[in-house]
Design a protein around this motif. Structure first.
Motif, PDB file in Angstrom:
ATOM      1  N   THR A  79       0.833  -1.203   0.000  1.00 26.17           N
ATOM      2  CA  THR A  79       0.000   0.000   0.000  1.00 26.17           C
ATOM      3  C   THR A  79       0.872   1.259   0.000  1.00 26.17           C
ATOM      4  O   THR A  79       2.080   1.198   0.231  1.00 26.17           O
ATOM      5  N   LYS A  86      -1.333   4.100   4.660  1.00 28.60           N
ATOM      6  CA  LYS A  86      -2.707   3.771   4.247  1.00 28.60           C
ATOM      7  C   LYS A  86      -3.125   2.355   4.647  1.00 28.60           C
ATOM      8  O   LYS A  86      -4.211   1.910   4.299  1.00 28.60           O
ATOM      9  N   GLU A  87      -2.265   1.632   5.376  1.00 30.03           N
ATOM     10  CA  GLU A  87      -2.511   0.227   5.670  1.00 30.03           C
ATOM     11  C   GLU A  87      -3.842  -0.014   6.379  1.00 30.03           C
ATOM     12  O   GLU A  87      -4.618  -0.886   5.978  1.00 30.03           O
ATOM     13  N   TYR A  88      -4.101   0.726   7.438  1.00 29.80           N
ATOM     14  CA  TYR A  88      -5.324   0.498   8.226  1.00 29.80           C
ATOM     15  C   TYR A  88      -6.578   0.886   7.444  1.00 29.80           C
ATOM     16  O   TYR A  88      -7.613   0.247   7.556  1.00 29.80           O
ATOM     17  N   GLU A  89      -6.469   1.939   6.646  1.00 28.36           N
ATOM     18  CA  GLU A  89      -7.575   2.351   5.779  1.00 28.36           C
ATOM     19  C   GLU A  89      -7.893   1.245   4.764  1.00 28.36           C
ATOM     20  O   GLU A  89      -9.059   0.927   4.517  1.00 28.36           O
ATOM     21  N   VAL A  90      -6.860   0.644   4.198  1.00 25.04           N
ATOM     22  CA  VAL A  90      -7.037  -0.442   3.230  1.00 25.04           C
ATOM     23  C   VAL A  90      -7.719  -1.638   3.890  1.00 25.04           C
ATOM     24  O   VAL A  90      -8.637  -2.236   3.320  1.00 25.04           O
ATOM     25  N   GLU A 135      -9.827  -1.665   6.343  1.00 24.29           N
ATOM     26  CA  GLU A 135     -11.254  -1.356   6.513  1.00 24.29           C
ATOM     27  C   GLU A 135     -11.999  -1.443   5.186  1.00 24.29           C
ATOM     28  O   GLU A 135     -13.119  -1.952   5.124  1.00 24.29           O
ATOM     29  N   LYS A 136     -11.391  -0.951   4.122  1.00 28.07           N
ATOM     30  CA  LYS A 136     -12.026  -1.036   2.797  1.00 28.07           C
ATOM     31  C   LYS A 136     -12.188  -2.494   2.366  1.00 28.07           C
ATOM     32  O   LYS A 136     -13.199  -2.864   1.761  1.00 28.07           O
ATOM     33  N   SER A 157      -5.333   3.113  -2.893  1.00 28.11           N
ATOM     34  CA  SER A 157      -4.135   3.124  -2.045  1.00 28.11           C
ATOM     35  C   SER A 157      -3.271   1.878  -2.194  1.00 28.11           C
ATOM     36  O   SER A 157      -2.185   1.810  -1.630  1.00 28.11           O
TER      37      SER A 157
END
Length: 85
Positions: free
Chosen positions: A16, A20-24, A26-27, A74
Motif C-alpha cells: 500500500t 494507508k494500511e489500516y484504511e485499506v 477497513e475497505k 491506495s
C-alpha cells in the motif's frame, strides 16, 4: 468447512501507499460484506503491508473480491495465492 468441501481459500498480499494500511484493511472488510465472502485482513510488517485471507463458496466470488481489492486506489501492488487442498 475445509477447502475440499466446496470452499475456496485465497490469500492476497498487498503493498500500500505509506500510512494507508489500516484504511485499506477497513475497505477490504467493506468489500467482503458487499461480495459475501469471509475475510481476515491484517496489517503486517515486511515486504507486504496487508495480508488478506478470503474464504468463499466458489471461485467467482474470490475473483470478484480480488478484483475489487486490487481497485482500491491506495494499493500499489498485490500478489494472489489460491490455496490447494
Amino acid at each position: 468447512m475445509a477447502v475440499g468441501e466446496g470452499r475456496v481459500v485465497a490469500f492476497v498480499l498487498c503493498v500500500t501507499e505509506i500510512g494507508k494500511e489500516y484504511e485499506v484493511v477497513e475497505k477490504i472488510k467493506d468489500i467482503a460484506r458487499q461480495v459475501g465472502v469471509e475475510v481476515e485482513a491484517y496489517v503486517v510488517y515486511g515486504e507486504y503491508d496487508v495480508a488478506v485471507k478470503i474464504v468463499a463458496d466458489n471461485l467467482k466470488k474470490i475473483d470478484k473480491a480480488v478484483t475489487m481489492i486490487r481497485s482500491i486506489p491506495s494499493i500499489m501492488r498485490t500478489v494472489t495465492l489460491i490455496a490447494a487442498e
